[in-house]
Motif scaffolding. Structure first.
Motif, PDB file in Angstrom:
ATOM      1  N   ARG A 276       0.930  -1.289   0.079  1.00 35.23           N
ATOM      2  CA  ARG A 276       0.039   0.058  -0.039  1.00 35.23           C
ATOM      3  C   ARG A 276       0.740   1.192  -0.057  1.00 35.23           C
ATOM      4  O   ARG A 276       0.473   2.416   0.018  1.00 35.23           O
ATOM      5  N   HIS A 277       2.075   1.136   0.001  1.00 33.45           N
ATOM      6  CA  HIS A 277       2.947   2.540  -0.340  1.00 33.45           C
ATOM      7  C   HIS A 277       3.460   2.563  -1.547  1.00 33.45           C
ATOM      8  O   HIS A 277       3.862   1.536  -2.442  1.00 33.45           O
ATOM      9  N   PRO A 278       3.177   3.771  -2.154  1.00 30.39           N
ATOM     10  CA  PRO A 278       3.256   4.004  -3.621  1.00 30.39           C
ATOM     11  C   PRO A 278       4.637   3.948  -3.962  1.00 30.39           C
ATOM     12  O   PRO A 278       5.755   4.483  -3.497  1.00 30.39           O
ATOM     13  N   ALA A 279       5.129   3.538  -5.224  1.00 32.11           N
ATOM     14  CA  ALA A 279       6.226   3.611  -6.049  1.00 32.11           C
ATOM     15  C   ALA A 279       5.891   4.576  -7.259  1.00 32.11           C
ATOM     16  O   ALA A 279       7.075   5.092  -7.816  1.00 32.11           O
TER      17      ALA A 279
ATOM     18  N   ILE B  91      10.564  10.520 -18.502  1.00 35.17           N
ATOM     19  CA  ILE B  91      11.619  10.750 -17.211  1.00 35.17           C
ATOM     20  C   ILE B  91      10.533  10.372 -16.081  1.00 35.17           C
ATOM     21  O   ILE B  91       9.469  11.183 -15.963  1.00 35.17           O
ATOM     22  N   LEU B  92      11.096   9.535 -15.204  1.00 36.27           N
ATOM     23  CA  LEU B  92      10.221   9.030 -13.986  1.00 36.27           C
ATOM     24  C   LEU B  92      10.968   9.432 -12.770  1.00 36.27           C
ATOM     25  O   LEU B  92      11.918   9.136 -12.666  1.00 36.27           O
ATOM     26  N   ALA B  93      10.119   9.893 -11.880  1.00 32.53           N
ATOM     27  CA  ALA B  93      10.764   9.972 -10.591  1.00 32.53           C
ATOM     28  C   ALA B  93       9.534   9.836  -9.529  1.00 32.53           C
ATOM     29  O   ALA B  93       8.989  10.706  -8.734  1.00 32.53           O
ATOM     30  N   ARG B  94       9.086   8.632  -9.725  1.00 35.75           N
ATOM     31  CA  ARG B  94       7.703   8.155  -8.927  1.00 35.75           C
ATOM     32  C   ARG B  94       6.511   8.895  -9.659  1.00 35.75           C
ATOM     33  O   ARG B  94       5.319   8.383  -9.547  1.00 35.75           O
TER      34      ARG B  94
ATOM     35  N   PRO C 100      16.250   8.814 -11.502  1.00 36.74           N
ATOM     36  CA  PRO C 100      16.984   8.185 -10.457  1.00 36.74           C
ATOM     37  C   PRO C 100      16.775   6.750  -9.980  1.00 36.74           C
ATOM     38  O   PRO C 100      15.733   6.506 -10.213  1.00 36.74           O
ATOM     39  N   ASN C 101      17.652   6.284  -9.233  1.00 39.34           N
ATOM     40  CA  ASN C 101      17.330   5.184  -8.409  1.00 39.34           C
ATOM     41  C   ASN C 101      16.115   5.288  -7.472  1.00 39.34           C
ATOM     42  O   ASN C 101      15.958   6.226  -6.587  1.00 39.34           O
ATOM     43  N   GLY C 102      15.388   4.363  -7.379  1.00 39.23           N
ATOM     44  CA  GLY C 102      13.872   4.415  -6.696  1.00 39.23           C
ATOM     45  C   GLY C 102      12.872   5.060  -7.234  1.00 39.23           C
ATOM     46  O   GLY C 102      11.878   5.587  -6.773  1.00 39.23           O
ATOM     47  N   ALA C 103      13.026   5.514  -8.578  1.00 38.90           N
ATOM     48  CA  ALA C 103      11.960   6.162  -9.286  1.00 38.90           C
ATOM     49  C   ALA C 103      10.766   5.400  -9.778  1.00 38.90           C
ATOM     50  O   ALA C 103       9.997   6.047 -10.352  1.00 38.90           O
ATOM     51  N   GLY C 104      10.829   3.980  -9.473  1.00 39.33           N
ATOM     52  CA  GLY C 104       9.568   3.372  -9.923  1.00 39.33           C
ATOM     53  C   GLY C 104       9.899   2.610 -11.295  1.00 39.33           C
ATOM     54  O   GLY C 104       8.687   2.280 -11.839  1.00 39.33           O
ATOM     55  N   LYS C 105      11.036   2.875 -12.121  1.00 38.81           N
ATOM     56  CA  LYS C 105      10.970   2.381 -13.385  1.00 38.81           C
ATOM     57  C   LYS C 105      10.845   0.830 -13.461  1.00 38.81           C
ATOM     58  O   LYS C 105       9.898   0.442 -14.361  1.00 38.81           O
TER      59      LYS C 105
ATOM     60  N   ASP D 157       0.766   7.595   2.247  1.00 36.68           N
ATOM     61  CA  ASP D 157      -0.420   6.621   1.843  1.00 36.68           C
ATOM     62  C   ASP D 157      -0.416   6.803   0.277  1.00 36.68           C
ATOM     63  O   ASP D 157       0.226   7.523  -0.664  1.00 36.68           O
ATOM     64  N   GLU D 158      -1.153   5.890  -0.311  1.00 35.77           N
ATOM     65  CA  GLU D 158      -1.296   5.439  -1.689  1.00 35.77           C
ATOM     66  C   GLU D 158      -1.960   6.620  -2.459  1.00 35.77           C
ATOM     67  O   GLU D 158      -1.440   6.669  -3.787  1.00 35.77           O
ATOM     68  N   CYS D 159      -2.588   7.245  -1.839  1.00 31.32           N
ATOM     69  CA  CYS D 159      -3.211   8.421  -2.663  1.00 31.32           C
ATOM     70  C   CYS D 159      -2.285   9.719  -2.656  1.00 31.32           C
ATOM     71  O   CYS D 159      -2.671  10.640  -3.132  1.00 31.32           O
ATOM     72  N   GLU D 160      -1.348   9.759  -1.927  1.00 31.69           N
ATOM     73  CA  GLU D 160      -0.419  10.904  -1.513  1.00 31.69           C
ATOM     74  C   GLU D 160       0.380  11.263  -2.505  1.00 31.69           C
ATOM     75  O   GLU D 160       1.348  10.312  -2.934  1.00 31.69           O
ATOM     76  N   ARG D 161       0.409  12.340  -3.505  1.00 35.99           N
ATOM     77  CA  ARG D 161       1.329  12.499  -4.409  1.00 35.99           C
ATOM     78  C   ARG D 161       2.764  13.159  -3.727  1.00 35.99           C
ATOM     79  O   ARG D 161       2.797  13.732  -2.742  1.00 35.99           O
ATOM     80  N   ALA D 162       3.861  12.679  -4.345  1.00 35.60           N
ATOM     81  CA  ALA D 162       4.988  13.323  -4.032  1.00 35.60           C
ATOM     82  C   ALA D 162       5.030  14.929  -4.088  1.00 35.60           C
ATOM     83  O   ALA D 162       4.510  15.503  -4.988  1.00 35.60           O
ATOM     84  N   ALA D 163       5.887  15.594  -2.924  1.00 30.85           N
ATOM     85  CA  ALA D 163       5.787  16.805  -3.105  1.00 30.85           C
ATOM     86  C   ALA D 163       6.642  17.564  -4.358  1.00 30.85           C
ATOM     87  O   ALA D 163       7.752  16.919  -4.718  1.00 30.85           O
TER      88      ALA D 163
END
Length: 249
Positions: free
Chosen positions: A20-23, A208-211, A42-47, A243-249
């Protein structure tokens, strides 16, 4: 060979994650049929998570993925690090797993199947490697075997995750030639990459992905220092426990 051009991949407000944690957050867009797209960030971007979701190995937390007419065949090559190289399987049998969709996992190979596997090995420069065990192969040889597995799958949509990491320059050149050949046949190819030189030289489209999506479109337009810096900043600001519905700042 020319394949069907029904192999588009559409992402509709797609959110992906684990426990339930978003990637990946709220991703919208389309990999057009016949396109050749690099996914970078970057690493951890969800690719890798995105590729796994398109392949169907994880389910979305929200939104959806649709594929053209829904009939396109899909082939997925994971990172080499995910493979157990000590598993006692021959090169021929590993490539043969690419035929399971049409044969089932327990049917014996016909002479035609064996010839198809032999032809695929010849295309990747490993003729005669049929009986070799995976544990005897170098990293470059193993990646060639995995590309041979993609060949026998004959899919309209091809997903490849870090296909050129930690392998020799000759293997990169040979396998990139295969990717270009598939693109010329009209297949849809999505590749996770870190090598910006390869992206600029060979991939007309780039995500280009960063989550979240930083930018998506023609590589020449979006592969800019500003976009790469923005991606790094977004990852640094990300809360992996949101939370899953929360977007990265």
């Amino acid at each position: 060979m020319t394949v069907s051009r029904a192999g588009s991949v559409q992402l509709h407000d797609l959110t992906l994650g684990y426990d339930r944690h978003p990637a990946v957050h709220h991703l919208d867009g389309c990999f057009q049929a016949g396109s050749l797209t690099a996914v970078i960030g970057p690493n951890g971007a969800g690719k890798s998570t995105l590729l796994k979701a398109i392949a169907g190995s994880i389910q979305p937390l929200g939104g959806s993925i649709s594929m053209g007419s829904g009939k396109a065949r899909l082939a997925y090559l994971p990172q080499l690090a995910e493979l157990d190289r000590d598993f006692p399987i021959s090169v021929e049998d590993l490539i043969g797993t690419g035929l399971w969709r049409q044969l089932g996992p327990f049917r014996r190979y016909s002479n035609d199947n064996k010839q198809l596997i032999a032809d695929a090995l010849e295309q990747v420069g490993l003729s005669g490697f049929n009986s070799r065990l995976l544990g005897t192969l170098s990293g470059g040889q193993l990646q060639r075997v995995m590309f041979a597995r993609l060949i026998v799958q004959n899919a309209e949509i091809i997903l490849i995750d870090e296909p050129f990491a930690a392998i020799d320059t000759k293997t990169v050149t040979d396998l990139m030639g295969l990717v270009q050949h598939w693109h010329g046949e009209g297949r849809t190819i999505i590749a996770v990459l870190h090598d910006m030189g390869l992206v600029e030289a060979f991939f007309p489209e780039c995500l280009i992905l960063a989550r979240e999506c930083v930018d998506w479109g023609q590589t020449s337009n979006i592969l800019t220092p500003d976009n790469l810096a923005k991606a790094r900043t977004m990852i640094e600001a990300n809360d992996p426990h949101a939370d899953e519905c929360e977007r990265a700042a």
